[in-house]
Design an enzyme around this catalytic site. Structure first.
Site, PDB file in Angstrom:
ATOM      1  N   GLU A   1      26.589   8.610   1.767  1.00 43.88           N
ATOM      2  CA  GLU A   1      27.084   9.198   0.506  1.00 43.88           C
ATOM      3  C   GLU A   1      27.542  10.644   0.722  1.00 43.88           C
ATOM      4  O   GLU A   1      27.450  11.470  -0.182  1.00 43.88           O
ATOM      5  CB  GLU A   1      26.029   9.140  -0.598  1.00 43.88           C
ATOM      6  CG  GLU A   1      25.660   7.736  -1.061  1.00 43.88           C
ATOM      7  CD  GLU A   1      26.830   7.001  -1.714  1.00 43.88           C
ATOM      8  OE1 GLU A   1      27.350   6.064  -1.073  1.00 43.88           O
ATOM      9  OE2 GLU A   1      27.218   7.343  -2.829  1.00 43.88           O
TER      10      GLU A   1
ATOM     11  N   GLY B   1      35.369   8.030   7.832  1.00 42.66           N
ATOM     12  CA  GLY B   1      34.012   8.162   7.297  1.00 42.66           C
ATOM     13  C   GLY B   1      33.999   9.260   6.258  1.00 42.66           C
ATOM     14  O   GLY B   1      34.198   9.020   5.067  1.00 42.66           O
ATOM     15  N   SER B   2      33.823  10.496   6.733  1.00 47.18           N
ATOM     16  CA  SER B   2      33.755  11.632   5.812  1.00 47.18           C
ATOM     17  C   SER B   2      35.027  11.781   4.984  1.00 47.18           C
ATOM     18  O   SER B   2      34.983  12.071   3.793  1.00 47.18           O
ATOM     19  CB  SER B   2      33.535  12.922   6.604  1.00 47.18           C
ATOM     20  OG  SER B   2      32.304  12.855   7.266  1.00 47.18           O
TER      21      SER B   2
ATOM     22  N   THR C   1      25.530  -0.877   3.825  1.00 45.36           N
ATOM     23  CA  THR C   1      24.129  -1.143   3.485  1.00 45.36           C
ATOM     24  C   THR C   1      24.051  -2.364   2.582  1.00 45.36           C
ATOM     25  O   THR C   1      24.797  -2.457   1.603  1.00 45.36           O
ATOM     26  CB  THR C   1      23.517   0.095   2.776  1.00 45.36           C
ATOM     27  OG1 THR C   1      23.582   1.197   3.684  1.00 45.36           O
ATOM     28  CG2 THR C   1      22.080  -0.152   2.364  1.00 45.36           C
TER      29      THR C   1
ATOM     30  N   ASP D   1      29.221  11.233  -8.295  1.00 43.55           N
ATOM     31  CA  ASP D   1      28.470  12.125  -9.186  1.00 43.55           C
ATOM     32  C   ASP D   1      27.169  11.461  -9.638  1.00 43.55           C
ATOM     33  O   ASP D   1      26.198  12.126  -9.997  1.00 43.55           O
ATOM     34  CB  ASP D   1      29.303  12.499 -10.423  1.00 43.55           C
ATOM     35  CG  ASP D   1      30.538  13.298 -10.041  1.00 43.55           C
ATOM     36  OD1 ASP D   1      30.580  13.803  -8.902  1.00 43.55           O
ATOM     37  OD2 ASP D   1      31.458  13.412 -10.868  1.00 43.55           O
TER      38      ASP D   1
ATOM     39  N   GLU E   1      35.152   3.015   7.305  1.00 46.36           N
ATOM     40  CA  GLU E   1      35.941   2.160   8.207  1.00 46.36           C
ATOM     41  C   GLU E   1      35.839   2.711   9.624  1.00 46.36           C
ATOM     42  O   GLU E   1      35.434   3.861   9.807  1.00 46.36           O
ATOM     43  CB  GLU E   1      37.419   2.188   7.768  1.00 46.36           C
ATOM     44  CG  GLU E   1      37.642   1.635   6.385  1.00 46.36           C
ATOM     45  CD  GLU E   1      39.111   1.677   5.965  1.00 46.36           C
ATOM     46  OE1 GLU E   1      39.943   2.206   6.736  1.00 46.36           O
ATOM     47  OE2 GLU E   1      39.402   1.186   4.864  1.00 46.36           O
TER      48      GLU E   1
ATOM     49  N   GLY F   1      37.961   4.014  11.429  1.00 51.01           N
ATOM     50  CA  GLY F   1      38.689   5.279  11.598  1.00 51.01           C
ATOM     51  C   GLY F   1      38.509   6.240  10.444  1.00 51.01           C
ATOM     52  O   GLY F   1      39.255   7.214  10.335  1.00 51.01           O
TER      53      GLY F   1
ATOM     54  N   THR G   1      27.943  13.477   4.267  1.00 48.86           N
ATOM     55  CA  THR G   1      27.020  14.177   5.175  1.00 48.86           C
ATOM     56  C   THR G   1      26.684  15.579   4.644  1.00 48.86           C
ATOM     57  O   THR G   1      27.326  16.083   3.717  1.00 48.86           O
ATOM     58  CB  THR G   1      27.664  14.360   6.573  1.00 48.86           C
ATOM     59  OG1 THR G   1      28.830  15.185   6.414  1.00 48.86           O
ATOM     60  CG2 THR G   1      28.048  13.025   7.194  1.00 48.86           C
TER      61      THR G   1
ATOM     62  N   GLY H   1       0.029  16.584  14.964  1.00 45.99           N
ATOM     63  CA  GLY H   1      -0.317  16.494  16.391  1.00 45.99           C
ATOM     64  C   GLY H   1       0.045  15.136  16.958  1.00 45.99           C
ATOM     65  O   GLY H   1       0.979  14.480  16.479  1.00 45.99           O
TER      66      GLY H   1
END
Ligand SMILES: Cc1cc2nc3c(=O)[nH]c(=O)nc-3n(C[C@H](O)[C@H](O)[C@H](O)COP(=O)(O)OP(=O)(O)OC[C@H]3O[C@@H](n4cnc5c(N)ncnc54)[C@H](O)[C@@H]3O)c2cc1C
Length: 403
Positions: free
Chosen positions: A380, A141-142, A168, A254, A137, A139, A382, A356
């Site tokens: 899923e 995330g983690s 996604t 899991d 949302e 406000g 960080t 290169g």
């Protein structure tokens, strides 16, 4: 003796996934990286093939293969089931193109969530549905315990309100698995997941994001305003068990974290193979019988990247194998996701460097893979969050004790 080879029974599935990745994904990889937000219609045929594989009982061909089946407790043997096959198939397909895998009909992370927590009736009712997963949302995330979206029971329906971002397949999927709270005063134990089908009044796709990588995959902002879903669309139990806390919804991770780790491994292998070819053309060969420090600097660097790749690969297989064998795998799923997420970023960027100037151009896919890689270390959970979970598990600390 330890056998580190993938099980023979997964051979046919892996072969098929590889063929599809090489013949369907790779040829259109650049096209849909450039045509951000255009639906890759070539995937329809391929998705039908996956459905056929699932229907034939092969299992493990898609995201729904992560379900842990019923165990009668009598089986002591080593089980190589749906989680391991799904991980192996995912590696192959992401070797082809990770953004296209994320765009595959009926293979969304929401499908993995349904497979992980739905009861048998729900599994049957939602079969054939393409489901995205909406946790994040504006406000939150983690810290998914900070979810503010709400679901209020009104008669036989839940009324959902809230906004979800960075979903996604949020526009293309037929449905979204939405995390929302039944009672915000009861904390994380009240967070449940709900299947919300497209077309439900009050459910709106607000906009699509433009992104650094995985551009073939649509990423949407969704809004739910007095959106009513049947109460049977709540996945798992409606009871709020404060002792179990987050257990119900967290169980999904899991199963899905090994899948995201598998995506990272597929992309990393693609970059390593392309780089080995470029180095060989430049006359640099990697000698596995000689110490790295007595080889060409590029060969020594390559050996180091391969070692990271192998470690990530084995951790990922182990975490999926544990899920198949009903062993608690939260620690291993986080270790695999952390190692694979970090490694794919390091490996793809280093491969750009080793190739290169060629590595930086659109003549090859190396630059694309280095852009696609970063998200695998973000969604899923960080890198930092995976490390936090690993630390908590190893030290025996609760989330309130180690933040
Ligand atoms: C392309 C894309 C696709 C996505 N798809 C989905 C999807 O399908 N469904 C969905 O629900 N979400 C999805 N997400 C969202 C994704 O899961 C979040 O971006 C992620 O969980 C991080 O949350 P955040 O962006 O709010 O960052 P924050 O939580 O604000 O974190 C910002 C930084 O701080 C670090 N951090 C946070 N807390 C701690 C801590 N306690 N200790 C140390 N470091 C910390 C984080 O690691 C990060 O580096 C997607 C994101 C992107 C970019």
């Amino acid at each position: 003796m330890i056998n580190l080879e993938p099980p023979k029974k997964a051979g046919a599935l892996v072969n098929q996934a590889y063929q599809a990745a090489a013949e369907v994904f790779r040829p259109i990889s650049r096209k849909y990286d450039r045509a951000e937000h255009a639906y890759p219609s070539e995937l329809d045929m391929f998705a039908a093939l996956l459905d056929g594989l699932n229907g034939s009982g092969e299992g493990g061909a898609g995201a729904s293969g992560v379900r842990r089946g019923d165990d009668d407790g009598k089986s002591n043997g080593n089980r190589n089931g749906g989680n391991l096959s799904t991980v192996l198939g995912t590696i192959e397909m992401c070797w082809g193109d990770v953004a296209l895998l994320l765009s595959m009909p009926r293979q969304g992370l929401g499908n993995a969530a349904i497979a992980s927590v739905a009861n048998d009736e729900q599994l049957e009712r939602f079969a054939g549905l393409w489901a995205a997963m909406a946790i994040t949302e504006p406000g939150c995330g983690s810290d998914s315990a900070a979810i503010t979206a709400t679901a209020e029971l009104d008669g036989d329906e839940y009324v959902l309100n809230g906004e979800k971002i960075f979903v996604t397949a949020g526009q293309r999927a037929d449905a979204v698995v939405v995390w929302a709270s039944l009672d915000r005063s009861k904390g994380r134990a009240a967070i449940k997941s709900f299947v919300v089908e497209k077309g439900t009044p009050g459910f709106e796709v607000v906009r699509l994001e433009h992104k650094l990588g995985i551009r073939a995959s649509d990423t949407a902002v969704l809004r739910f305003e007095n959106c009513r879903v049947p109460k049977e669309n709540l996945l798992g139990t409606p009871e709020i068990d404060t002792k179990k806390g987050f257990a119900g919804v967290m169980q999904t991770f899991d199963n899905t974290r090994p899948l995201v780790a598998a995506m990272a491994i597929g992309v990393a292998r693609a970059a390593l193979e392309e780089t080995a070819r470029i180095l060989a053309e430049a006359g640099v060969t990697v000698d596995y019988d000689k110490p790295a420090n007595s080889q060409h600097a590029a060969a020594a660097a390559y050996l180091q990247l391969e070692a990271d790749y192998e470690a990530a690969y084995l951790l990922t297989l182990e975490s999926a194998w544990m899920a198949d064998n009903r062993k608690p795998n939260s620690l291993h799923a986080s270790m695999a996701k952390a190692k694979a997420g970090r490694s794919v970023v390091d490996i793809t960027l280093r491969c750009v460097e080793l190739a290169g100037t060629l590595g930086y151009t659109e003549d090859l896919l190396l630059e694309k893979w280095s852009r696609d890689a970063k998200i695998l270390d973000i969604f899923e959970g960080t890198q930092q969050i995976q490390q936090l979970i690993v630390a908590r598990k190893l030290l025996g600390k609760a989330s309130a004790e180690l933040k």
